[in-house]
Design an enzyme around this catalytic site. Structure first.
Site, PDB file in Angstrom:
ATOM      1  N   LYS A  14       0.835  -1.215   0.000  1.00  0.00           N
ATOM      2  CA  LYS A  14       0.000   0.000   0.000  1.00  0.00           C
ATOM      3  C   LYS A  14       0.864   1.258   0.000  1.00  0.00           C
ATOM      4  CE  LYS A  14      -2.060  -1.123   3.912  1.00  0.00           C
ATOM      5  NZ  LYS A  14      -1.522  -2.441   4.309  1.00  0.00           N
ATOM      6  N   ARG A  89      -9.493   0.584   8.833  1.00  0.00           N
ATOM      7  CA  ARG A  89      -9.057  -0.755   9.216  1.00  0.00           C
ATOM      8  C   ARG A  89     -10.139  -1.509   9.983  1.00  0.00           C
ATOM      9  NH1 ARG A  89      -3.243   0.114   8.952  1.00  0.00           N
ATOM     10  NH2 ARG A  89      -2.115  -1.839   9.231  1.00  0.00           N
ATOM     11  N   ARG A 128      11.568  -6.193   4.856  1.00  0.00           N
ATOM     12  CA  ARG A 128      11.443  -4.784   5.216  1.00  0.00           C
ATOM     13  C   ARG A 128      12.069  -4.505   6.584  1.00  0.00           C
ATOM     14  NH1 ARG A 128       5.534  -2.022   5.237  1.00  0.00           N
ATOM     15  NH2 ARG A 128       5.384  -2.861   7.331  1.00  0.00           N
ATOM     16  N   ARG A 134      11.340  -1.054  12.205  1.00  0.00           N
ATOM     17  CA  ARG A 134      10.045  -1.148  12.893  1.00  0.00           C
ATOM     18  C   ARG A 134       9.997  -2.389  13.769  1.00  0.00           C
ATOM     19  NH1 ARG A 134       5.240   0.088   8.653  1.00  0.00           N
ATOM     20  NH2 ARG A 134       4.202  -1.297  10.138  1.00  0.00           N
ATOM     21  N   ARG A 146      -0.343  -9.438  13.316  1.00  0.00           N
ATOM     22  CA  ARG A 146      -0.876  -8.378  12.453  1.00  0.00           C
ATOM     23  C   ARG A 146      -1.738  -8.971  11.346  1.00  0.00           C
ATOM     24  NH1 ARG A 146       4.594  -5.832  10.965  1.00  0.00           N
ATOM     25  NH2 ARG A 146       3.480  -4.480   9.523  1.00  0.00           N
TER      26      ARG A 146
HETATM   27  P1  ADP Z   1       1.154  -2.258   7.928  1.00  0.00           P
HETATM   28  O1  ADP Z   1      -0.061  -2.042   7.093  1.00  0.00           O
HETATM   29  O2  ADP Z   1       2.351  -2.638   7.123  1.00  0.00           O
HETATM   30  O3  ADP Z   1       0.936  -3.181   9.081  1.00  0.00           O
HETATM   31  P2  ADP Z   1       0.920   0.479   8.952  1.00  0.00           P
HETATM   32  O4  ADP Z   1       2.056   1.425   8.957  1.00  0.00           O
HETATM   33  O5  ADP Z   1      -0.243   0.772   8.080  1.00  0.00           O
HETATM   34  O6  ADP Z   1       1.587  -0.919   8.612  1.00  0.00           O
HETATM   35  O7  ADP Z   1       0.346   0.302  10.436  1.00  0.00           O
HETATM   36  C1  ADP Z   1       1.195  -0.006  11.524  1.00  0.00           C
HETATM   37  C2  ADP Z   1       0.383  -0.099  12.809  1.00  0.00           C
HETATM   38  O8  ADP Z   1      -0.224   1.180  13.092  1.00  0.00           O
HETATM   39  C3  ADP Z   1      -0.791  -1.065  12.805  1.00  0.00           C
HETATM   40  O9  ADP Z   1      -0.393  -2.379  13.093  1.00  0.00           O
HETATM   41  C4  ADP Z   1      -1.689  -0.451  13.903  1.00  0.00           C
HETATM   42  O10 ADP Z   1      -1.196  -0.738  15.188  1.00  0.00           O
HETATM   43  C5  ADP Z   1      -1.513   1.040  13.692  1.00  0.00           C
HETATM   44  N1  ADP Z   1      -2.529   1.577  12.770  1.00  0.00           N
HETATM   45  C6  ADP Z   1      -2.313   2.111  11.531  1.00  0.00           C
HETATM   46  N2  ADP Z   1      -3.459   2.485  10.947  1.00  0.00           N
HETATM   47  C7  ADP Z   1      -4.450   2.181  11.824  1.00  0.00           C
HETATM   48  C8  ADP Z   1      -5.864   2.290  11.815  1.00  0.00           C
HETATM   49  N3  ADP Z   1      -6.520   2.811  10.757  1.00  0.00           N
HETATM   50  N4  ADP Z   1      -6.564   1.856  12.894  1.00  0.00           N
HETATM   51  C9  ADP Z   1      -5.942   1.335  13.951  1.00  0.00           C
HETATM   52  N5  ADP Z   1      -4.606   1.185  14.028  1.00  0.00           N
HETATM   53  C10 ADP Z   1      -3.857   1.599  12.996  1.00  0.00           C
END
Ligand code: ADP
Length: 190
Positions: A14, A89, A128, A134, A146
């Site tokens: 994404k 999400r 990654r 991270r 996750r």
């Molecule tokens: P990825 O999609 O690769 O897991 P992101 O950078 O999108 O990584 O998200 C990392 C973390 O940030 C998620 O695992 C969650 O804890 C938090 N997070 C991100 N976006 C949201 C969201 N819309 N709602 C709740 N938590 C979120």
């Protein structure tokens, strides 16, 4: 105005494709993950709250992420388009997004879902981890959590967008260029 929800599991690509869309279409990119990590880096109260949740691979509360998006949308309602990456999400977030956009006289144009199988996701996230620094990429148990959280809490959103005829699945396997071509082909139809 084209407002795209770029959807998919962790590691689906994404972020990578959001950057390309911003460069080619002048869309404004909102990544809730990036916004939260910036809060953590700035050691804000919100960042402190989010860090422990994110490090475990769980979701930050709906109220927090919806609140974060409210101002961002209002400030960018005259952009050429918006790309939402990592948001919504949960179904509650999807409903809130529709409301926030509607308040500004705009709407989601389509939800593009990058489809990638679990073994490939794990491979990509572990790669990654070598560069991302991270905590949530560095541990296989957290990666698995996750993906589980995605399957349980995030995947149901597909039905929400299917019901609105906005769901566009995209094969997320192949080279970045091949996948991006598929994304552009869908955008052309919008
Ligand atoms: P990825 O999609 O690769 O897991 P992101 O950078 O999108 O990584 O998200 C990392 C973390 O940030 C998620 O695992 C969650 O804890 C938090 N997070 C991100 N976006 C949201 C969201 N819309 N709602 C709740 N938590 C979120």
């Amino acid at each position: 105005m084209l407002n795209i929800v770029l959807f998919g599991p962790p590691g689906a690509g994404k972020g990578t494709h959001s950057v390309k869309l911003v460069a080619d279409y002048e869309f404004v990119h909102f990544s809730t993950g990036d916004i939260l990590r910036a809060e953590i880096a700035a050691k804000t109260e919100l960042g402190l709250l989010a860090k422990s949740v994110m490090d475990k691979g769980e979701l930050v509360s709906d109220d927090i992420v919806i609140g974060m998006m409210r101002n961002k949308i209002r400030q960018n309602k005259d952009a050429k388009g918006l790309v939402f990456d990592g948001f919504p999400r949960t179904t509650a977030q999807a409903e809130a997004l529709d409301k926030l956009l509607e308040e500004n006289g705009i709407a989601v144009s389509a939800m593009l879902m990058l489809d990638v199988e679990k073994q490939e996701l794990i491979k990509r996230l572990q790669k990654r981890a070598e560069v991302s620094g991270r905590a949530d990429d560095a541990n296989i148990d957290i990666i698995n959590n996750r993906i589980e959280v995605y399957n349980d809490q995030t995947l149901p959103i597909v039905d929400y967008y299917k019901n609105q005829n906005k769901f566009k699945p995209i094969d997320g396997l192949g080279t970045i260029e091949e996948i991006y071509d598929r994304i552009q082909a869908v955008i052309k139809t919008l």
